[in-house]
Write a protein that holds these residues in place. Structure first.
Motif, PDB file in Angstrom:
ATOM      1  N   PRO B 413     -65.678   0.025  -4.619  1.00  0.00           N
ATOM      2  CA  PRO B 413     -64.539   0.395  -5.473  1.00  0.00           C
ATOM      3  C   PRO B 413     -63.886   1.736  -4.948  1.00  0.00           C
ATOM      4  O   PRO B 413     -62.960   1.974  -4.930  1.00  0.00           O
ATOM      5  CB  PRO B 413     -65.118   0.580  -6.633  1.00  0.00           C
ATOM      6  N   ASN B 414     -65.016   2.611  -4.212  1.00  0.00           N
ATOM      7  CA  ASN B 414     -64.672   3.777  -3.668  1.00  0.00           C
ATOM      8  C   ASN B 414     -63.663   3.645  -2.514  1.00  0.00           C
ATOM      9  O   ASN B 414     -62.702   4.420  -2.520  1.00  0.00           O
ATOM     10  CB  ASN B 414     -65.988   4.380  -3.148  1.00  0.00           C
ATOM     11  N   VAL B 415     -63.665   2.941  -1.671  1.00  0.00           N
ATOM     12  CA  VAL B 415     -62.858   2.814  -0.428  1.00  0.00           C
ATOM     13  C   VAL B 415     -61.583   1.943  -0.906  1.00  0.00           C
ATOM     14  O   VAL B 415     -60.634   1.961  -0.480  1.00  0.00           O
ATOM     15  CB  VAL B 415     -63.426   2.044   0.794  1.00  0.00           C
ATOM     16  N   ALA B 416     -61.734   1.038  -1.848  1.00  0.00           N
ATOM     17  CA  ALA B 416     -60.931   0.315  -2.642  1.00  0.00           C
ATOM     18  C   ALA B 416     -59.856   1.666  -3.149  1.00  0.00           C
ATOM     19  O   ALA B 416     -58.521   1.422  -3.043  1.00  0.00           O
ATOM     20  CB  ALA B 416     -61.185  -0.627  -3.747  1.00  0.00           C
ATOM     21  N   GLY B 417     -60.386   2.561  -3.878  1.00  0.00           N
ATOM     22  CA  GLY B 417     -59.586   3.772  -4.349  1.00  0.00           C
ATOM     23  C   GLY B 417     -58.860   4.354  -3.258  1.00  0.00           C
ATOM     24  O   GLY B 417     -57.561   4.800  -3.802  1.00  0.00           O
ATOM     25  N   VAL B 418     -59.236   4.378  -1.904  1.00  0.00           N
ATOM     26  CA  VAL B 418     -58.609   4.947  -1.074  1.00  0.00           C
ATOM     27  C   VAL B 418     -57.153   4.201  -0.655  1.00  0.00           C
ATOM     28  O   VAL B 418     -55.971   4.604  -0.672  1.00  0.00           O
ATOM     29  CB  VAL B 418     -59.363   5.190   0.390  1.00  0.00           C
ATOM     30  N   ILE B 419     -57.345   2.865  -0.673  1.00  0.00           N
ATOM     31  CA  ILE B 419     -56.320   1.957  -0.605  1.00  0.00           C
ATOM     32  C   ILE B 419     -55.370   2.072  -1.671  1.00  0.00           C
ATOM     33  O   ILE B 419     -54.180   2.139  -1.355  1.00  0.00           O
ATOM     34  CB  ILE B 419     -56.872   0.727  -0.224  1.00  0.00           C
ATOM     35  N   GLY B 420     -56.033   2.011  -2.952  1.00  0.00           N
ATOM     36  CA  GLY B 420     -55.049   2.015  -4.045  1.00  0.00           C
ATOM     37  C   GLY B 420     -54.473   3.237  -4.134  1.00  0.00           C
ATOM     38  O   GLY B 420     -53.027   3.362  -4.345  1.00  0.00           O
ATOM     39  N   SER B 421     -54.816   4.352  -3.735  1.00  0.00           N
ATOM     40  CA  SER B 421     -54.213   5.735  -3.854  1.00  0.00           C
ATOM     41  C   SER B 421     -53.036   5.804  -2.948  1.00  0.00           C
ATOM     42  O   SER B 421     -51.979   6.324  -3.019  1.00  0.00           O
ATOM     43  CB  SER B 421     -54.929   6.886  -4.092  1.00  0.00           C
ATOM     44  N   ALA B 422     -53.404   5.205  -1.718  1.00  0.00           N
ATOM     45  CA  ALA B 422     -52.453   5.221  -0.466  1.00  0.00           C
ATOM     46  C   ALA B 422     -51.248   4.183  -0.989  1.00  0.00           C
ATOM     47  O   ALA B 422     -49.817   4.581  -0.600  1.00  0.00           O
ATOM     48  CB  ALA B 422     -52.884   4.873   0.606  1.00  0.00           C
ATOM     49  N   VAL B 423     -51.631   3.169  -1.444  1.00  0.00           N
ATOM     50  CA  VAL B 423     -50.282   2.428  -2.101  1.00  0.00           C
ATOM     51  C   VAL B 423     -49.721   2.841  -3.005  1.00  0.00           C
ATOM     52  O   VAL B 423     -48.317   2.957  -3.030  1.00  0.00           O
ATOM     53  CB  VAL B 423     -51.058   1.003  -2.767  1.00  0.00           C
ATOM     54  N   ALA B 424     -50.264   3.495  -4.173  1.00  0.00           N
ATOM     55  CA  ALA B 424     -49.560   4.362  -5.239  1.00  0.00           C
ATOM     56  C   ALA B 424     -48.694   5.328  -4.435  1.00  0.00           C
ATOM     57  O   ALA B 424     -47.519   5.542  -4.880  1.00  0.00           O
ATOM     58  CB  ALA B 424     -50.542   4.934  -6.051  1.00  0.00           C
ATOM     59  N   ALA B 425     -49.053   6.004  -3.583  1.00  0.00           N
ATOM     60  CA  ALA B 425     -48.293   7.164  -2.954  1.00  0.00           C
ATOM     61  C   ALA B 425     -46.894   6.447  -2.276  1.00  0.00           C
ATOM     62  O   ALA B 425     -45.932   7.018  -2.476  1.00  0.00           O
ATOM     63  CB  ALA B 425     -49.198   7.774  -1.776  1.00  0.00           C
TER      64      ALA B 425
END
Lengths: 79, 433
Positions: B413-425
């Protein structure tokens, strides 16, 4: 003012929806990719790992058997 | 005696303003937190020092040539600036106002006029233009982060991507909070400002800086400081929320061993992610493109030298300039107002909501699957903050059961969070940019 609030709400609904959609797609694509790779891809490391792990276990079993055999032999010899 | 007076009038003590004193104190406090308390020292040391440099009176290190020229100018020079900018008065404040809102060609003309009169950009201003205004530094750092990231745990358990997605709710909830405060008349944020503040909840420094530099550069200093401070505070902010939302039994859940991931899967993953971004959300392409590039360099195994450089030497160099540039935005006139306070409060709320949603999502997934396959503690790692958030999950897991090692499971989930916040950005840039 209300306009700003509705803009924020739209951003939230669309944004969250999009993030979920994107990551769901990523889950699907990744799972498919993994299945394909496991099925068709080369897997020498996969086989190497368990066999290496199996060696010490086998060795242990062997030595246990060996000890049992030797003990039996000694008993027989002494009796 | 005249010379002595000149020296006195040029001294820092004579010229210093109250705001500058406060900001130098803020810079010293950041240095104290970094050096003594070990709060993200790699970033807070350059940011704190940059903040002090930016507030040295009369040096104008953080100002452009025109701003410096207007500060020191004679009335005749002010008059020529006024005529270039097409305004009548020679009040320095009005001139700067006109300069900041002018179009690019007028901007360039004013800069050339300043250069003709021997005024130049301050050092920190130059760093800022090269590192942040161009968008380069956050993207290069993202490449380095990609080169440091191991997607193995994520590939072994792709479902954890949902946890990373859920944690992004903090971002959007905070956007709503920021516009809500504006509607109530407490603060004054535009939708762009609100989006840039929300991204603090992504707990991802480079993403926050990238979005802020595009959407609301005037808030960049406060947003970057808030983002990095809260990332350093993850071990303090998250555990109470995690304990409140989980039961003892849930914290004891043991997760099954992760399967082995072949090299081919690790090479294919960044390429798949890149294609998905290219097809669906080109606005996230700069961030995720560099991220995937860094990760491919790491996993392909034939460019170890490049991968090594991007995750060590290059990321360190860029971090120095990024920190100093962020510090340059800590000048008194831009930092000391109610908005900064609002940003700090909203930022921590974003963080809290993100953490809570990650955990609740994990519980929901357990309910839907009808089993206990996921320890909800790893949900909180969905707010990026790699690898701090994963370590927090691991620590709480060990507290509940000393044999329960969650670190590798939480890295998913930690690296998923990186992808997720980049998508949100990317979504933010698309909708309000």
């Amino acid at each position: 003012m209300d306009n700003l609030l509705s803009e924020g709400l739209t951003l939230m609904v669309f944004g969250m929806g999009f993030v979920f959609m994107f990551l769901t797609l990523l889950v699907v694509v990744t799972t498919c990719m993994s299945k394909l790779v496991v099925k068709y891809g080369p897997a020498p490391q996969l086989k190497a790992a368990p066999s290496r792990a199996a060696v010490p276990v086998a060795a242990q079993v062997n030595s246990d058997e060996l000890v049992a055999v030797i003990t039996a032999a000694v008993h027989k010899y002494r009796s | 005696m005249d010379k002595l007076l000149d020296l006195w009038f040029a001294s820092g003590i004579y010229n210093v303003s109250g705001g500058q004193v406060v900001m130098i104190a803020v810079g010293l406090m950041l240095l104290y937190l970094a050096i003594r308390k070990n709060f993200e020292p790699l970033l807070l040391v350059p940011i704190g020092f940059g903040g002090i440099l930016a507030n040295i009176p009369e040096a104008g290190l953080a100002f452009s040539a025109v701003e410096n020229a207007v500060h020191f100018a004679s009335p005749e020079l002010l008059l020529s600036f006024a005529s270039v900018l097409g305004i009548s008065g020679i009040d320095p404040h009005d001139i700067l106002q006109a300069y900041h809102t002018a179009n690019a060609s007028t901007h360039a003309a004013a800069t050339l006029l300043a250069n003709d009169n021997n005024f130049n950009n301050g050092m920190l201003y130059n760093f800022y233009s090269v590192a942040i205004a161009s968008g380069a530094a956050p993207l290069i750092i993202f490449m380095g982060v990609g080169a440091m990231t191991d997607f193995g745990p994520l590939l072994a358990n792709p479902k954890t991507l949902f946890l990373g997605a859920a944690a992004q709710f903090g971002i959007f909830a905070t956007v709503l909070g920021a516009v809500g405060l504006t509607s109530l008349g407490i603060m004054d944020f535009s939708i762009q400002d609100a989006a840039a503040i929300g991204i603090i909840g992504g707990a991802d420094g480079p993403t926050a800086i990238y979005v802020a530099s595009l959407l609301s550069p005037q808030l960049l200093g406060a947003i970057a400081v808030a983002a990095y401070s809260y990332m350093a505070l993850v071990p303090l902010i998250q555990p109470p929320i995690m304990r409140a939302l989980t039961t003892e039994a849930e914290r004891k859940i043991k997760m099954v061993q992760l399967r082995h991931i072949s090299k081919l899967e690790k090479i294919l993953f960044p390429l798949l992610l890149l294609i998905l971004v290219a097809m669906l959300l080109p606005d996230a392409a700069p961030l995720l493109g560099m991220f995937c590039f860094g990760n491919l360099m790491r996993e392909c195994g034939v460019v170890d030298r490049l991968s090594d450089t991007s995750q060590n030497a290059l990321i360190n160099i860029v971090t120095i300039f990024l920190g100093l540039s962020v510090g340059s935005k800590l000048s008194a006139d831009k930092f000391l107002d109610m908005q900064t306070l609002g940003i700090l409060v909203l930022g921590i709320i974003a963080f809290g909501i993100g953490t809570a949603m990650g955990i609740l999502m994990a519980k929901l997934m357990n309910k839907l699957a009808g089993g206990n396959s996921i320890n909800p503690l790893i949900g909180s790692a969905g707010v990026s903050a790699v690898p701090m958030a994963a370590r927090v999950s691991n620590k709480l897991g060990l507290e509940a059961n000393s044999q329960n090692f969650l670190l590798m499971h939480a890295m998913g989930p930690n690296v998923a969070g990186v992808i997720g916040s980049a998508v949100a950005a990317g979504v933010m840039i698309k909708f309000v940019g």
